[in-house]
Structure formats: C-alpha cells, structure tokens
Design a protein around this motif. Structure first.
Motif, PDB file in Angstrom:
ATOM      1  N   ILE B  26       2.436  -4.682  11.926  1.00 43.82           N
ATOM      2  CA  ILE B  26       1.143  -4.512  12.512  1.00 43.82           C
ATOM      3  C   ILE B  26       0.100  -5.365  11.761  1.00 43.82           C
ATOM      4  CG2 ILE B  26       1.655  -2.237  13.344  1.00 43.82           C
ATOM      5  CD1 ILE B  26       0.092  -0.990  10.981  1.00 43.82           C
ATOM      6  N   GLY B  27      -1.012  -5.528  12.561  1.00 38.33           N
ATOM      7  CA  GLY B  27      -2.067  -6.200  11.684  1.00 38.33           C
ATOM      8  C   GLY B  27      -3.391  -5.416  11.563  1.00 38.33           C
ATOM      9  N   THR B  29      -7.418  -6.265  10.756  1.00 36.17           N
ATOM     10  CA  THR B  29      -8.366  -7.455  10.836  1.00 36.17           C
ATOM     11  C   THR B  29      -9.548  -7.065  10.552  1.00 36.17           C
ATOM     12  OG1 THR B  29      -8.859  -9.608  11.540  1.00 36.17           O
ATOM     13  CG2 THR B  29      -8.346  -8.237  13.049  1.00 36.17           C
ATOM     14  N   ILE B 202      -2.811 -13.318  13.008  1.00 35.65           N
ATOM     15  CA  ILE B 202      -2.318 -11.958  13.472  1.00 35.65           C
ATOM     16  C   ILE B 202      -1.521 -11.917  14.731  1.00 35.65           C
ATOM     17  CG2 ILE B 202      -3.276  -9.830  14.397  1.00 35.65           C
ATOM     18  CD1 ILE B 202      -3.830  -9.744  11.460  1.00 35.65           C
ATOM     19  N   CYS B 206       1.949 -10.360  14.505  1.00 32.02           N
ATOM     20  CA  CYS B 206       1.925  -9.111  14.504  1.00 32.02           C
ATOM     21  C   CYS B 206       2.376  -8.554  16.046  1.00 32.02           C
ATOM     22  CB  CYS B 206       0.637  -8.442  14.288  1.00 32.02           C
ATOM     23  SG  CYS B 206       0.187  -8.768  12.695  1.00 32.02           S
ATOM     24  N   ARG B 208       1.147  -5.378  16.626  1.00 29.77           N
ATOM     25  CA  ARG B 208      -0.018  -4.524  17.295  1.00 29.77           C
ATOM     26  C   ARG B 208      -1.125  -4.931  16.266  1.00 29.77           C
ATOM     27  NH1 ARG B 208       0.388   1.251  16.466  1.00 29.77           N
ATOM     28  NH2 ARG B 208       2.189   0.990  15.318  1.00 29.77           N
ATOM     29  N   VAL B 209      -2.689  -4.947  16.482  1.00 29.51           N
ATOM     30  CA  VAL B 209      -3.292  -5.066  15.625  1.00 29.51           C
ATOM     31  C   VAL B 209      -4.436  -3.995  15.644  1.00 29.51           C
ATOM     32  CG1 VAL B 209      -4.640  -6.721  17.059  1.00 29.51           C
ATOM     33  CG2 VAL B 209      -5.045  -6.592  14.639  1.00 29.51           C
ATOM     34  N   VAL B 211      -8.392  -3.404  14.517  1.00 27.75           N
ATOM     35  CA  VAL B 211      -9.518  -4.161  13.866  1.00 27.75           C
ATOM     36  C   VAL B 211     -10.620  -3.174  13.371  1.00 27.75           C
ATOM     37  CG1 VAL B 211     -11.216  -5.799  14.970  1.00 27.75           C
ATOM     38  CG2 VAL B 211      -9.189  -5.696  16.225  1.00 27.75           C
ATOM     39  N   GLU B 220      -7.735  -0.816  18.867  1.00 23.07           N
ATOM     40  CA  GLU B 220      -6.278  -1.221  18.483  1.00 23.07           C
ATOM     41  C   GLU B 220      -5.969  -2.065  19.872  1.00 23.07           C
ATOM     42  OE1 GLU B 220      -3.464   2.113  18.378  1.00 23.07           O
ATOM     43  OE2 GLU B 220      -2.018   0.496  18.581  1.00 23.07           O
ATOM     44  N   SER B 222      -2.788  -4.879  21.608  1.00 24.22           N
ATOM     45  CA  SER B 222      -1.274  -5.241  21.652  1.00 24.22           C
ATOM     46  C   SER B 222      -0.789  -6.241  22.618  1.00 24.22           C
ATOM     47  CB  SER B 222      -0.213  -3.975  21.313  1.00 24.22           C
ATOM     48  OG  SER B 222      -0.420  -3.168  22.623  1.00 24.22           O
ATOM     49  N   MET B 226      -4.074  -9.172  22.754  1.00 17.76           N
ATOM     50  CA  MET B 226      -4.338  -9.631  21.362  1.00 17.76           C
ATOM     51  C   MET B 226      -4.791 -11.164  21.722  1.00 17.76           C
ATOM     52  SD  MET B 226      -1.552  -8.497  18.419  1.00 17.76           S
ATOM     53  CE  MET B 226      -0.340  -8.987  18.897  1.00 17.76           C
ATOM     54  N   ILE B 231     -10.367  -9.694  19.641  1.00 17.69           N
ATOM     55  CA  ILE B 231     -10.271  -9.389  18.360  1.00 17.69           C
ATOM     56  C   ILE B 231     -11.878  -9.410  17.851  1.00 17.69           C
ATOM     57  CG2 ILE B 231      -9.753  -9.992  16.057  1.00 17.69           C
ATOM     58  CD1 ILE B 231      -6.914 -10.518  17.278  1.00 17.69           C
TER      59      ILE B 231
END
Lengths: 353, 254
Positions: B26-27, B29, B202, B206, B208-209, B211, B220, B222, B226, B231
């Motif tokens: 997972i990311g 950011t 990311i 990744c 999922r991320v 933010v 979130e 994914s 993404m 983002i």
C-alpha cells in the motif's frame, strides 16, 4: 623479488599509508618517540646493563602507578565522549565514593561497619561492593537526569560536580579516618618487590573496555549513538539506555579509582583530591584520537594518550622545567595531537576483519 | 496483518484508520507536512505517545521503542537517508547489520560471521556495488547506500516493511532495482507500505494508496482510480468527483 632499490620507497609508502589510514598510528609513533627521548634523557651512566635496566623499570612503574587512577577514569571518559557527551563530575564522584569507603571502614569510633561489628575480610568485601554500587548509582543518577530530563550532559555534570564535592566536604569536615592496614594492600601489595597492583587494575580494565568497544553490541551502539543519534534510534538502538549505561559505567570506574586512591594513600583530601581530573581525562582521550563531537573514539588511543601525557610530565621533570610551565606543555600536546589527527578515518571494530 | 484504528498524535495526524494484509503493497502519499512520516514513525515506536489502537496479526500491541518494533517484525526505512539512516562513522557491514546486532548476539558479543553471511546474500539480490565490507559507508553512491540500508532491514526478517521515500537521492538504475525488490518481497508475503510524494512511483508499485492531507486520510484509491490526477486532487484537500467516487466504490466491491 624485491631488491634493495625498491625497499625504501616501499617502506615510505607503507608508512604513509598507515599514517593516513590507521587512526592510532600517529599516536603510537608519538608515544614511541616520547619513550625513546625519555630513555635517552635518563642516560646510560650506570655500572652495568642490569642496574640501568633496573632504574628504567623503576621509573616506568612509578609513571604507570601514578597515572593508574586517572588512566582508569580516562577510559570511562572515552565512552562518555564517544556518545557525544561529557562528564565533568568525575573528580567529585571520586571524592564522594572515597569518602563513602572511609565512612564504612574507619577503625575509629565512627566506622559504620565497625559499629555493626564487622571487621577483617568480610568488611573489606562489603566495602568494595557497596562503594562500587554507590559509584554506579551516582553515575546512573547523572545518566537518568540527562536522558529522562533531556538536559545537556555538560550542565548536568557541572551541577553534579558542585553538589557531590560540596556535600562530601560538609559531612566529612573534622572527620579523621584511619583505615585498617590490610585494606591498604589493595593498592600497595608488592608483587616481586614491585608495587604494581594499580597498574594491573588499569591494564585489566583497559583490556575489558577495549574488547567491549570493539566486539560487543553495547560498545558498537555507543559509536552509533555518538555518530548519528537519530539514525541509531531508527535502527532499533535504545539511545537512552545506552547513554544511561555509559554514565553508570563511568561512575563505577570512578569508584574503582577511588578505592585505589584511598588504599594507596590511606586518606583523602576532600577539598583537593580529584580536582582537574575531568580535564586530564578528557585530554588523554582527545590525544588518543577521540572526537569531542562523538562517534569516534579509541580505548587503546586513550591508553596511549594517557601515557604520552605521563611520559611528557616525567620528561619535563627530568629536564627540570619549572612546575608552572609544565601545564603549558600539556596544552600544546592536546592541540598538537588534534591537528595531527586531521585525516580520513576508515571504519573499525567488530565487523572489520 | 497490521490494522490501525483511530491513531492520533496532535498536531501531526488524527483519526487514522487503515489495514494491510500480508503480501500487499500500500502507498501513502500527500504533500509536504501531511504527517505520513510521523504516522509511521509512531507505529515504529520512534515518536512520542499517541492515542488509538494498533493491531498486529489481530493482537493489540503497544510499541514504545524501535527496539520493540523490530522484535515484533516491523522495519522502517526512513526518509532523508543522510540524517536518519546513515551512520557515517561506521563501515558498510556495520551499517547493514546494526538493527540485528541484538538478535544474533551471544552474551552481548556481536556475531560478526553471521552478519557477513546474511549481508552477502542480500548484497547479491540487491545488486549492491561496493568495495570491501569494511570500507566506509561514505565510499558508496546514494543508490548503493540506500540498498545497504534496505539490506539492514531485510536482515531483520520483517513481516511489515515501511519504506519512507525509498528512492530519494537514488540514481535511475538503482530505482528500478528497488522497485523490483519491493515487488519480490510482496511475493514473499511481506506487507509493504511505501511512503512517497511521487505519484508515479506509488502507481507503479502499490495495490492501493491512501492520500493524506493535513494529518488526515483524505481518501483511498486503487486499481484504475490510482491516477496522478486523482492523487493530486486528494492531496490538495479536494474531494473526488461524484461519478468517479461511484466508480471507485464499484471497484472496491469487486
């Protein structure tokens, strides 16, 4: 295949390489030069080689014995400085732990163990254990204040320096102690006609701390803490625990020095004993290549540094240099040593082969 | 594997909820000052006290020191390598093994052979270019220094690996090596958290991320959602557009 033509340049190259890569090389060279000088000054005006050697040895035993206590303290100071700290309270801790030993052992009316009806060997052992414990606790107290209270080591130990001596002087005024003569054997026992017990203690402690600094987790974590505290913490080093243990160890070593001092002289001058000791210990560490900003230090270097200063004092004495001028030479040595050490440093320690 | 509920530490972050499974990447950011480094340093036990709950393998844990975190299988590669990771007075092998000294030590004595053996394996896998093990850490390039720090954490055998700006000050070739190793570690069922301000990084590694914006999780993303655009929208405090949000929920369900 080497011919005599290339041998000399090879030696020069080897020397240059060692000089710039081995941190202790220049310190060792300086020490060797000092020893040669001192041997020359001592002269060869003796009946036989035997009697010359005898007086050379005697001179050396005197030097080593006189510097054993401060030498032990300088070793602990090296660890403290390696963490990036400083301990100004060593002289006062020496007086406090020395006084504690005297209170316990006094053969007069006020001796604490005597009042409990304890004497002889059990009393000496209890005294040694309690004094070491007391030194360790005083050091730990300094360590806790530095780590938990987040106060700079300079400030904490400056305060402790004043407190320990002042309180000791207050409680020990008009207190004349006499120590049992067997207890004095701790430092004065003769081995083959030489009074070398303090030297043996110093050597053993130096070896243990040397090994610690090179091979143990604790020793290497000290370097990590002094070099980059944040990175050490983020690498799983418990920075506070390391610092606390370093100051506690310092206290323990000071109490050992105190026992040696007390048992050598049989008494202690509470207002003057140990004064300026912190500066001598720092000087020895610095001459031995320890960096005041932490992260770099050598136990062996401190032993060399202590010996360089000691041999220099001996030399000045043999030359008949006026006493007031001697400190100046010490000053030059300290500054000169640091100037000499301005050079690159390769890693050292447990993981270097 | 790791679940965080309502973790708060004023003024850095508040009410953080997320979870990560083994083998997942997972990311995290956001912009500068979004609190993500502080969040993960707190989980790693390097920061002060916080409120909220942290669960490791469904056990509630309280981690008070980095030493404890390592024992529990958490590793954290910090940002700003020079300030937070490199110990300049120590050599390469010491920098690569400091985190595991206590683990392998026998009666407090560092087990040097073991550390050399472990590092040698990682050195090949990470393709670290270096001279002697005992050379100064400063003799290495930025990319190789970062790989040494990564090797330090791999030696600890973590179940959760947190990488804070792992490619900061790293050359292009080493960046690719680091991405490869991240993907490979996830295959080995290590849970990985990548903290980065570079959206493309990311997106690259990744699953999922999350933010972050001013210390809270703003959203979130994914899969298809993404994108750098999404983002950036969240990172600057914006909300996802209605239809995109619908799409996003749909994605979560499948």
């Amino acid at each position: 295949m080497s011919t005599s033509n290339v041998e000399k340049p090879n030696f020069v190259r080897w020397f240059k390489h060692k000089w710039s890569n081995e941190p202790l090389f220049s310190t060792a060279i300086a020490l060797i030069i000092m020893i040669i000088l001192q041997t020359l000054v001592l002269g060869f005006d003796y009946d036989s080689f035997g009697s010359w050697f005898q007086s050379w040895i005697n001179n050396w035993i005197n030097i080593l014995r006189n510097n054993a206590s401060i030498g032990i303290i300088a070793l602990g100071m090296t660890f403290v400085i390696m963490t990036g700290g400083i301990d100004l309270a060593v002289g006062s801790t020496l007086v406090a732990t020395g006084a504690f030993a005297m209170i316990l052992l006094d053969t007069g009316t006020k001796g604490f163990l005597g009042m409990l009806g304890m004497s002889g060997m059990p009393a000496y052992i209890v005294t040694i254990v309690l004094v070491l414990l007391f030194g360790y606790l005083l050091g730990a107290l300094i360590g806790v204040t530095i780590t938990k209270g987040n106060v700079p080591p300079f400030i904490v130990t400056l305060g402790a320096m004043l407190i320990f001596r002042s309180v000791t002087q207050h409680f020990m005024q008009g207190y004349n102690t006499t120590l049992p003569s067997e207890f004095l054997q701790i430092a004065s026992l003769n081995i083959g006609n030489y009074m070398i017990m303090p030297i043996i203690y110093w050597a053993v402690i130096a070896y243990v701390l040397y090994y610690m600094s090179k091979r143990t987790t604790f020793g290497r974590q000290i370097i990590a803490v002094g070099s980059n505290e944040k990175a050490a913490k983020l690498s799983g080093v418990n920075v506070d625990k390391i610092k606390l243990r370093v100051y506690a160890l310092m206290g323990l070593l000071v109490s050992i020095a105190a026992i040696i001092q007390v048992s050598r002289v049989g008494s202690m001058d509470f207002s003057n004993a140990g004064r300026g000791m912190e500066m001598d210990a720092i000087a020895a560490a610095v001459v031995g290549g320890t960096s005041m900003s932490g992260g770099r230090g050598f136990i062996l270097g401190t032993v060399y540094g202590m010996l360089i200063i000691a041999v220099m004092n001996n030399l000045l004495n043999l030359f008949g240099v006026p006493p007031f001028l001697r400190e100046a030479f010490k000053g030059f040595i300290v500054i000169g040593a640091v100037l000499l050490q301005r050079k690159g440093n390769k890693g050292n320690g447990a993981l270097s082969s | 594997m790791l679940r965080v509920e309502g973790l708060t530490s004023a003024p850095f972050f508040k009410d953080i909820d997320f979870s990560i499974r083994a083998g997942e990447i997972i990311g995290f950011t956001g912009l500068l000052g979004d609190g993500r480094s502080e969040l993960f340093q707190t989980i790693f036990g390097a920061e002060g006290i916080s409120e909220g709950k942290v669960f490791l393998n469904s056990d509630k844990v309280t981690i008070r020191s980095t030493t404890q975190a390592i024992e529990k299988g958490i590793a954290y590669l910090p940002r700003n390598r020079k300030e937070n990771a490199i110990i300049k007075d120590m050599n390469i092998i010491e920098n690569a093994s400091i985190a595991t000294w206590p683990k392998f030590a026998k009666r407090g004595i560092i087990y040097a052979e073991k550390h050399r053996e472990v590092f040698e394996g990682h050195r090949k896998a990470l393709r670290i270019k270096m001279g002697e093990l005992t050379d100064s850490i400063n003799s290495l390039s930025g990319g190789n220094q970062q790989k040494v720090i990564l090797a330090k954490w791999l030696a600890a055998n973590p179940q959760l690996l947190i990488l804070d700006n792992p490619t900061q000050g790293v050359d292009v070739g080493a960046k690719e090596d680091i991405y490869d190793i991240i993907l490979k570690l996830a295959d080995e069922k290590i849970a990985i958290v990548v903290l980065s301000s570079e959206a493309h990084e990311i997106i690259r590694v990744c699953d999922r991320v999350f933010v972050m914006y001013h210390g809270v999780i703003q959203g979130e993303l994914s899969g298809q959602n993404m994108t750098e655009h999404q983002i950036m929208t969240l990172a600057t405090g914006g909300k996802l557009l209605e239809e995109e949000e619908g799409h996003f929920n749909e994605h979560i369900e499948c």
